[in-house]
Design an enzyme around this catalytic site. Structure first.
Site, PDB file in Angstrom:
ATOM      1  N   ASP A   1       0.848  -1.188   0.000  1.00 26.19           N
ATOM      2  CA  ASP A   1       0.000   0.000   0.000  1.00 26.19           C
ATOM      3  C   ASP A   1       0.890   1.247   0.000  1.00 26.19           C
ATOM      4  O   ASP A   1       1.889   1.317   0.722  1.00 26.19           O
ATOM      5  CB  ASP A   1      -0.923   0.006   1.223  1.00 26.19           C
ATOM      6  CG  ASP A   1      -2.066   0.984   1.063  1.00 26.19           C
ATOM      7  OD1 ASP A   1      -3.218   0.531   0.928  1.00 26.19           O
ATOM      8  OD2 ASP A   1      -1.815   2.216   1.069  1.00 26.19           O
ATOM      9  N   ILE A   2       0.507   2.230  -0.811  1.00 21.40           N
ATOM     10  CA  ILE A   2       1.313   3.442  -0.943  1.00 21.40           C
ATOM     11  C   ILE A   2       1.266   4.292   0.336  1.00 21.40           C
ATOM     12  O   ILE A   2       2.158   5.114   0.557  1.00 21.40           O
ATOM     13  CB  ILE A   2       0.825   4.253  -2.176  1.00 21.40           C
ATOM     14  CG1 ILE A   2       1.919   5.147  -2.705  1.00 21.40           C
ATOM     15  CG2 ILE A   2      -0.447   5.014  -1.878  1.00 21.40           C
ATOM     16  CD1 ILE A   2       1.619   5.748  -4.072  1.00 21.40           C
TER      17      ILE A   2
ATOM     18  N   ASN B   1     -12.927  -3.024   2.436  1.00 21.31           N
ATOM     19  CA  ASN B   1     -13.875  -1.946   2.685  1.00 21.31           C
ATOM     20  C   ASN B   1     -14.885  -1.902   1.542  1.00 21.31           C
ATOM     21  O   ASN B   1     -14.534  -2.177   0.393  1.00 21.31           O
ATOM     22  CB  ASN B   1     -13.140  -0.609   2.774  1.00 21.31           C
ATOM     23  CG  ASN B   1     -12.153  -0.568   3.934  1.00 21.31           C
ATOM     24  OD1 ASN B   1     -12.408  -1.160   4.976  1.00 21.31           O
ATOM     25  ND2 ASN B   1     -11.034   0.110   3.749  1.00 21.31           N
TER      26      ASN B   1
ATOM     27  N   VAL C   1     -10.943   3.223  -3.573  1.00 26.42           N
ATOM     28  CA  VAL C   1     -10.617   2.710  -4.911  1.00 26.42           C
ATOM     29  C   VAL C   1     -11.632   1.624  -5.243  1.00 26.42           C
ATOM     30  O   VAL C   1     -11.757   0.633  -4.512  1.00 26.42           O
ATOM     31  CB  VAL C   1      -9.178   2.146  -4.983  1.00 26.42           C
ATOM     32  CG1 VAL C   1      -8.906   1.588  -6.375  1.00 26.42           C
ATOM     33  CG2 VAL C   1      -8.159   3.225  -4.631  1.00 26.42           C
TER      34      VAL C   1
ATOM     35  N   HIS D   1     -10.232  -4.990  -3.108  1.00 26.10           N
ATOM     36  CA  HIS D   1      -8.871  -5.264  -2.636  1.00 26.10           C
ATOM     37  C   HIS D   1      -8.923  -5.670  -1.180  1.00 26.10           C
ATOM     38  O   HIS D   1      -9.656  -5.087  -0.380  1.00 26.10           O
ATOM     39  CB  HIS D   1      -7.966  -4.040  -2.805  1.00 26.10           C
ATOM     40  CG  HIS D   1      -8.570  -2.752  -2.359  1.00 26.10           C
ATOM     41  ND1 HIS D   1      -9.502  -2.061  -3.102  1.00 26.10           N
ATOM     42  CD2 HIS D   1      -8.402  -2.033  -1.218  1.00 26.10           C
ATOM     43  CE1 HIS D   1      -9.872  -0.979  -2.455  1.00 26.10           C
ATOM     44  NE2 HIS D   1      -9.226  -0.937  -1.295  1.00 26.10           N
TER      45      HIS D   1
ATOM     46  N   HIS E   1      -7.100  -5.594   2.153  1.00 24.98           N
ATOM     47  CA  HIS E   1      -6.018  -4.962   2.913  1.00 24.98           C
ATOM     48  C   HIS E   1      -5.423  -6.027   3.838  1.00 24.98           C
ATOM     49  O   HIS E   1      -6.167  -6.659   4.603  1.00 24.98           O
ATOM     50  CB  HIS E   1      -6.557  -3.854   3.818  1.00 24.98           C
ATOM     51  CG  HIS E   1      -7.022  -2.630   3.113  1.00 24.98           C
ATOM     52  ND1 HIS E   1      -6.208  -1.536   2.909  1.00 24.98           N
ATOM     53  CD2 HIS E   1      -8.223  -2.304   2.589  1.00 24.98           C
ATOM     54  CE1 HIS E   1      -6.899  -0.585   2.294  1.00 24.98           C
ATOM     55  NE2 HIS E   1      -8.122  -1.024   2.085  1.00 24.98           N
TER      56      HIS E   1
END
Ligand code: 5GP
Length: 122
Positions: A29-30, A86, A95, A99, A101
């Site tokens: 993750d950025i 989420n 986004v 995905h 996390h």
């Protein structure tokens, strides 16, 4: 709808990739929220959990398999971790390509949220 994650999948923008196969991609993750924070995404663009179809059930299970495989390989499986998705605005999704996390590297607090809305990213 394409998102920034489509560009990570097709390698038109860079990411720190941890795992890739024909179905899924995992990358850091950025904006990490824990000492270890990466995302596991399907290569198929599915916008939200609500858009998962019956035919996607194996694919979504595969994301958890990738998370567990990386947890073992990266050495945090036994200490533990959180693997969450989420969904939509109230879930804190920004986004719109599903995905998982994966957060690890410390004892994580519960509940995992702050009561605020986040802006949707495009
Ligand atoms: P969400 O808020 O939708 O549950 O999670 C989206 C996650 O994607 C966030 O944790 C955010 O930091 C991450 N993210 C957004 N854009 C990028 C990007 O361009 N590269 C990477 N590696 N992560 C990103």
């Amino acid at each position: 709808m394409t998102t920034i994650f489509s560009k990570i999948i097709d390698k038109s923008i860079p990411a720190d990739i941890l795992y890739e196969d024909e179905l899924a991609l995992a990358f850091k993750d950025i904006n990490p929220q824990a000492p270890i924070h990466f995302l596991v995404i399907p290569k198929k663009a599915i916008a939200t959990i609500n858009d998962i179809e019956e035919a996607d059930k194996t694919l979504v299970g595969h994301l958890y398999w990738v998370a567990a495989k990386l947890a073992a390989e990266m050495g945090f499986a036994q200490d533990g971790y959180r693997a969450v998705m989420n969904c939509n605005e109230h879930g804190g999704q920004t986004v719109y390509h599903i995905h998982l996390h994966v957060l690890a590297g410390k004892a994580l607090g519960w509940p995992p949220y702050q009561d605020k809305l986040k802006p949707k990213l495009v």
